[in-house]
Design a protein around this motif. Structure first.
Motif, PDB file in Angstrom:
ATOM      1  N   ARG A  19      40.596 -16.855 -12.661  1.00  0.00           N
ATOM      2  CA  ARG A  19      41.858 -17.427 -11.968  1.00  0.00           C
ATOM      3  C   ARG A  19      42.512 -18.244 -12.906  1.00  0.00           C
ATOM      4  NH1 ARG A  19      39.281 -15.529  -7.502  1.00  0.00           N
ATOM      5  NH2 ARG A  19      40.686 -13.988  -6.236  1.00  0.00           N
ATOM      6  N   ALA A  20      41.796 -19.309 -13.528  1.00  0.00           N
ATOM      7  CA  ALA A  20      42.330 -20.365 -14.162  1.00  0.00           C
ATOM      8  C   ALA A  20      42.867 -19.858 -15.490  1.00  0.00           C
ATOM      9  CB  ALA A  20      41.325 -21.415 -14.676  1.00  0.00           C
ATOM     10  N   PHE A  21      42.348 -18.775 -16.249  1.00  0.00           N
ATOM     11  CA  PHE A  21      42.772 -18.330 -17.343  1.00  0.00           C
ATOM     12  C   PHE A  21      43.659 -17.172 -17.146  1.00  0.00           C
ATOM     13  CE2 PHE A  21      39.248 -20.722 -19.211  1.00  0.00           C
ATOM     14  CZ  PHE A  21      39.364 -21.022 -20.328  1.00  0.00           C
ATOM     15  N   GLY A  22      43.568 -16.419 -16.090  1.00  0.00           N
ATOM     16  CA  GLY A  22      44.295 -15.359 -15.693  1.00  0.00           C
ATOM     17  C   GLY A  22      45.811 -15.657 -15.481  1.00  0.00           C
ATOM     18  N   ARG A  23      45.853 -16.784 -14.868  1.00  0.00           N
ATOM     19  CA  ARG A  23      47.007 -17.283 -14.484  1.00  0.00           C
ATOM     20  C   ARG A  23      47.917 -17.865 -15.720  1.00  0.00           C
ATOM     21  NH1 ARG A  23      44.782 -19.801  -9.035  1.00  0.00           N
ATOM     22  NH2 ARG A  23      44.800 -17.904  -7.837  1.00  0.00           N
ATOM     23  N   LYS A  24      47.266 -18.009 -16.911  1.00  0.00           N
ATOM     24  CA  LYS A  24      47.816 -18.466 -18.141  1.00  0.00           C
ATOM     25  C   LYS A  24      48.005 -17.401 -18.976  1.00  0.00           C
ATOM     26  CE  LYS A  24      47.535 -23.038 -17.106  1.00  0.00           C
ATOM     27  NZ  LYS A  24      48.654 -23.757 -17.152  1.00  0.00           N
ATOM     28  N   GLY A  25      47.847 -15.973 -18.412  1.00  0.00           N
ATOM     29  CA  GLY A  25      48.141 -14.821 -19.310  1.00  0.00           C
ATOM     30  C   GLY A  25      47.203 -14.175 -20.047  1.00  0.00           C
ATOM     31  N   GLY A  36      29.086  -2.343  -8.161  1.00  0.00           N
ATOM     32  CA  GLY A  36      29.952  -2.267  -6.750  1.00  0.00           C
ATOM     33  C   GLY A  36      30.680  -3.681  -6.559  1.00  0.00           C
ATOM     34  N   ALA A  37      29.716  -4.926  -6.887  1.00  0.00           N
ATOM     35  CA  ALA A  37      30.449  -6.294  -6.684  1.00  0.00           C
ATOM     36  C   ALA A  37      31.453  -6.465  -7.671  1.00  0.00           C
ATOM     37  CB  ALA A  37      29.161  -7.279  -6.862  1.00  0.00           C
ATOM     38  N   ALA A  38      31.143  -5.897  -8.941  1.00  0.00           N
ATOM     39  CA  ALA A  38      32.359  -6.300 -10.001  1.00  0.00           C
ATOM     40  C   ALA A  38      33.359  -5.481  -9.734  1.00  0.00           C
ATOM     41  CB  ALA A  38      31.665  -5.634 -11.238  1.00  0.00           C
ATOM     42  N   ALA A  39      33.505  -4.331  -9.095  1.00  0.00           N
ATOM     43  CA  ALA A  39      34.802  -3.706  -8.806  1.00  0.00           C
ATOM     44  C   ALA A  39      35.587  -4.329  -7.637  1.00  0.00           C
ATOM     45  CB  ALA A  39      34.345  -2.396  -8.542  1.00  0.00           C
ATOM     46  N   GLU A  40      34.634  -5.047  -6.937  1.00  0.00           N
ATOM     47  CA  GLU A  40      35.172  -5.774  -5.717  1.00  0.00           C
ATOM     48  C   GLU A  40      35.992  -7.181  -6.130  1.00  0.00           C
ATOM     49  OE1 GLU A  40      32.673  -6.785  -2.224  1.00  0.00           O
ATOM     50  OE2 GLU A  40      32.077  -4.534  -2.053  1.00  0.00           O
ATOM     51  N   ALA A  43      39.247  -6.288  -7.986  1.00  0.00           N
ATOM     52  CA  ALA A  43      40.250  -6.075  -7.137  1.00  0.00           C
ATOM     53  C   ALA A  43      40.894  -7.180  -6.459  1.00  0.00           C
ATOM     54  CB  ALA A  43      39.612  -4.943  -5.720  1.00  0.00           C
ATOM     55  N   ALA A  44      40.148  -8.233  -6.179  1.00  0.00           N
ATOM     56  CA  ALA A  44      40.601  -9.383  -5.673  1.00  0.00           C
ATOM     57  C   ALA A  44      41.368 -10.175  -6.844  1.00  0.00           C
ATOM     58  CB  ALA A  44      39.617 -10.449  -5.241  1.00  0.00           C
ATOM     59  N   LEU A  45      40.933 -10.433  -7.850  1.00  0.00           N
ATOM     60  CA  LEU A  45      41.659 -10.722  -9.330  1.00  0.00           C
ATOM     61  C   LEU A  45      43.198  -9.994  -9.191  1.00  0.00           C
ATOM     62  CD1 LEU A  45      39.047 -11.359 -11.816  1.00  0.00           C
ATOM     63  CD2 LEU A  45      40.148 -13.095 -10.518  1.00  0.00           C
ATOM     64  N   ARG A  46      43.027  -8.630  -9.308  1.00  0.00           N
ATOM     65  CA  ARG A  46      44.311  -7.935  -9.181  1.00  0.00           C
ATOM     66  C   ARG A  46      45.252  -8.153  -8.138  1.00  0.00           C
ATOM     67  NH1 ARG A  46      41.300  -2.217 -10.726  1.00  0.00           N
ATOM     68  NH2 ARG A  46      41.210  -2.684 -13.043  1.00  0.00           N
ATOM     69  N   ALA A  47      44.663  -8.321  -6.951  1.00  0.00           N
ATOM     70  CA  ALA A  47      45.450  -8.723  -5.774  1.00  0.00           C
ATOM     71  C   ALA A  47      46.253  -9.893  -6.080  1.00  0.00           C
ATOM     72  CB  ALA A  47      44.602  -8.790  -4.558  1.00  0.00           C
ATOM     73  N   ASP A  48      45.850 -11.125  -6.783  1.00  0.00           N
ATOM     74  CA  ASP A  48      46.285 -12.119  -7.293  1.00  0.00           C
ATOM     75  C   ASP A  48      47.381 -11.939  -8.669  1.00  0.00           C
ATOM     76  OD1 ASP A  48      45.008 -13.373  -5.291  1.00  0.00           O
ATOM     77  OD2 ASP A  48      43.649 -14.489  -6.284  1.00  0.00           O
ATOM     78  N   GLU A  53      39.442  -6.056 -15.609  1.00  0.00           N
ATOM     79  CA  GLU A  53      38.548  -4.927 -15.530  1.00  0.00           C
ATOM     80  C   GLU A  53      37.252  -5.291 -15.299  1.00  0.00           C
ATOM     81  OE1 GLU A  53      39.598  -1.792 -16.154  1.00  0.00           O
ATOM     82  OE2 GLU A  53      41.699  -2.241 -16.590  1.00  0.00           O
ATOM     83  N   PRO A  54      36.546  -4.367 -14.601  1.00  0.00           N
ATOM     84  CA  PRO A  54      35.060  -4.608 -14.391  1.00  0.00           C
ATOM     85  C   PRO A  54      34.136  -3.949 -15.176  1.00  0.00           C
ATOM     86  CG  PRO A  54      35.635  -2.751 -12.914  1.00  0.00           C
ATOM     87  CD  PRO A  54      37.067  -3.201 -13.846  1.00  0.00           C
ATOM     88  N   PHE A  55      32.966  -4.597 -15.724  1.00  0.00           N
ATOM     89  CA  PHE A  55      32.151  -4.028 -16.608  1.00  0.00           C
ATOM     90  C   PHE A  55      30.634  -4.299 -16.056  1.00  0.00           C
ATOM     91  CE2 PHE A  55      35.841  -4.765 -19.059  1.00  0.00           C
ATOM     92  CZ  PHE A  55      35.916  -3.696 -20.047  1.00  0.00           C
ATOM     93  N   THR A  56      29.822  -3.413 -16.414  1.00  0.00           N
ATOM     94  CA  THR A  56      28.458  -3.731 -15.677  1.00  0.00           C
ATOM     95  C   THR A  56      27.372  -3.903 -16.766  1.00  0.00           C
ATOM     96  OG1 THR A  56      29.077  -2.104 -13.857  1.00  0.00           O
ATOM     97  CG2 THR A  56      26.601  -2.664 -14.148  1.00  0.00           C
ATOM     98  N   ALA A  57      26.572  -4.851 -16.853  1.00  0.00           N
ATOM     99  CA  ALA A  57      25.425  -4.993 -17.788  1.00  0.00           C
ATOM    100  C   ALA A  57      24.598  -6.296 -17.507  1.00  0.00           C
ATOM    101  CB  ALA A  57      26.157  -5.182 -19.259  1.00  0.00           C
ATOM    102  N   ASP A  58      23.444  -6.030 -17.719  1.00  0.00           N
ATOM    103  CA  ASP A  58      22.424  -6.999 -17.481  1.00  0.00           C
ATOM    104  C   ASP A  58      22.286  -7.823 -18.925  1.00  0.00           C
ATOM    105  OD1 ASP A  58      20.236  -8.947 -17.433  1.00  0.00           O
ATOM    106  OD2 ASP A  58      18.922  -7.343 -16.466  1.00  0.00           O
ATOM    107  N   ILE A  59      22.830  -9.096 -18.888  1.00  0.00           N
ATOM    108  CA  ILE A  59      22.923  -9.622 -20.314  1.00  0.00           C
ATOM    109  C   ILE A  59      21.743 -10.140 -20.521  1.00  0.00           C
ATOM    110  CG2 ILE A  59      25.545 -10.299 -19.765  1.00  0.00           C
ATOM    111  CD1 ILE A  59      24.521 -13.210 -19.881  1.00  0.00           C
ATOM    112  N   THR A  60      20.786  -9.983 -19.926  1.00  0.00           N
ATOM    113  CA  THR A  60      19.347 -10.570 -20.645  1.00  0.00           C
ATOM    114  C   THR A  60      18.647  -9.454 -21.372  1.00  0.00           C
ATOM    115  OG1 THR A  60      18.126  -9.858 -18.623  1.00  0.00           O
ATOM    116  CG2 THR A  60      18.905 -12.139 -18.881  1.00  0.00           C
TER     117      THR A  60
END
Length: 237
Positions: A19-25, A36-40, A43-48, A53-60
């Motif tokens: 939200r801090a960076f998204g509101r700055k463009g 599923g959690a990423a998509a949810e 969706a909350a960010l887009r509502a703001d 965009e959501p992406f799925t990965a285990d970064i380890t």
């Protein structure tokens, strides 16, 4: 529009930073292990009104980390700011430094050290070539703020801290910034906060952990990114 990629996106630090960076463009890539959690959360960010965009990965997992970086940059363009926000659940802790063994360090090192190094090696060549960018890492209590009930995590966070400090020193003059935000409080809405509230026995008797809002953390990351006046910032201790 520049791209912010949050590796290990969650409802605490990840959401506040998005939200801090998204509101700055910035457009936001929210990368998490649960599709599923990423998509949810996106969706909350887009509502703001935030482009996300959501992406799925285990970064380890090295292969998944490499693959998701490719997908993010193919869809959203070069990553301008990368936030390493992945954190372990408090249940993985070892309660005494004397009880730490090699096995107890495997998950903390994979999560906080090895994936930090792989992320940096993947993104730095492009950032340095462009002459701009930032790598922002999250930490907690390490050798700088001893909390022996988190002994194995402290060992890993100490190693991560040393890596980021050395990296930052070598990036001076390149236009690329590396910073470390050490958080000494429970982040509201985070998975760890929910674990502690559900199982207070995970915290030593008599210890009261302060709490901090994710908006405050997002604002601090934005300050670090824009001002670039220090490598290490502590908050909540």
């Amino acid at each position: 529009m520049s791209t912010l990629a949050i590796f290990g996106y969650g409802p605490g630090l990840g959401a506040g930073t998005a939200r801090a960076f998204g509101r700055k463009g910035f457009r936001v890539a929210a990368i998490g292990r649960d599709a599923g959690a990423a998509a949810e959360r996106v969706a909350a960010l887009r509502a703001d009104g935030i482009d996300a965009e959501p992406f799925t990965a285990d970064i380890t997992d090295p292969a998944q980390l490499t693959e998701v970086i490719g997908r993010v940059e193919e869809k959203l363009g070069p990553i301008e700011v990368a936030v390493h926000a992945a954190a372990a659940g408090i249940a993985v802790r070892v309660e005494s430094t004397r009880a730490v063994d090699v096995a107890s360090l495997e998950q903390p090192l994979a999560l906080k050290v090895y994936s930090s190094i792989r992320l940096s090696r993947a993104l730095l060549p492009g950032m340095v070539a462009r002459g701009r960018g930032a790598l922002l890492f999250s930490s907690g209590a390490s050798e700088e703020n001893l909390q022996p009930y988190l002994a194995n995590m402290g060992v890993a966070l100490g190693a991560q801290r040393a890596y980021v400090r050395q990296l930052a020193a070598e990036l001076v003059g390149t236009g690329v910034y590396a910073g470390l935000l050490s958080i000494g409080a429970l982040i509201e809405h985070s998975a760890v906060q929910e674990q502690v509230d559900a199982h207070p026995e995970l915290i030593p008797d008599g210890m009261v952990l302060p709490r901090i809002g994710n908006a405050e953390l997002g604002a601090e990351y934005w300050r670090m990114y824009t001002e670039r006046d220090t490598v290490e910032v502590e908050i909540g201790f």
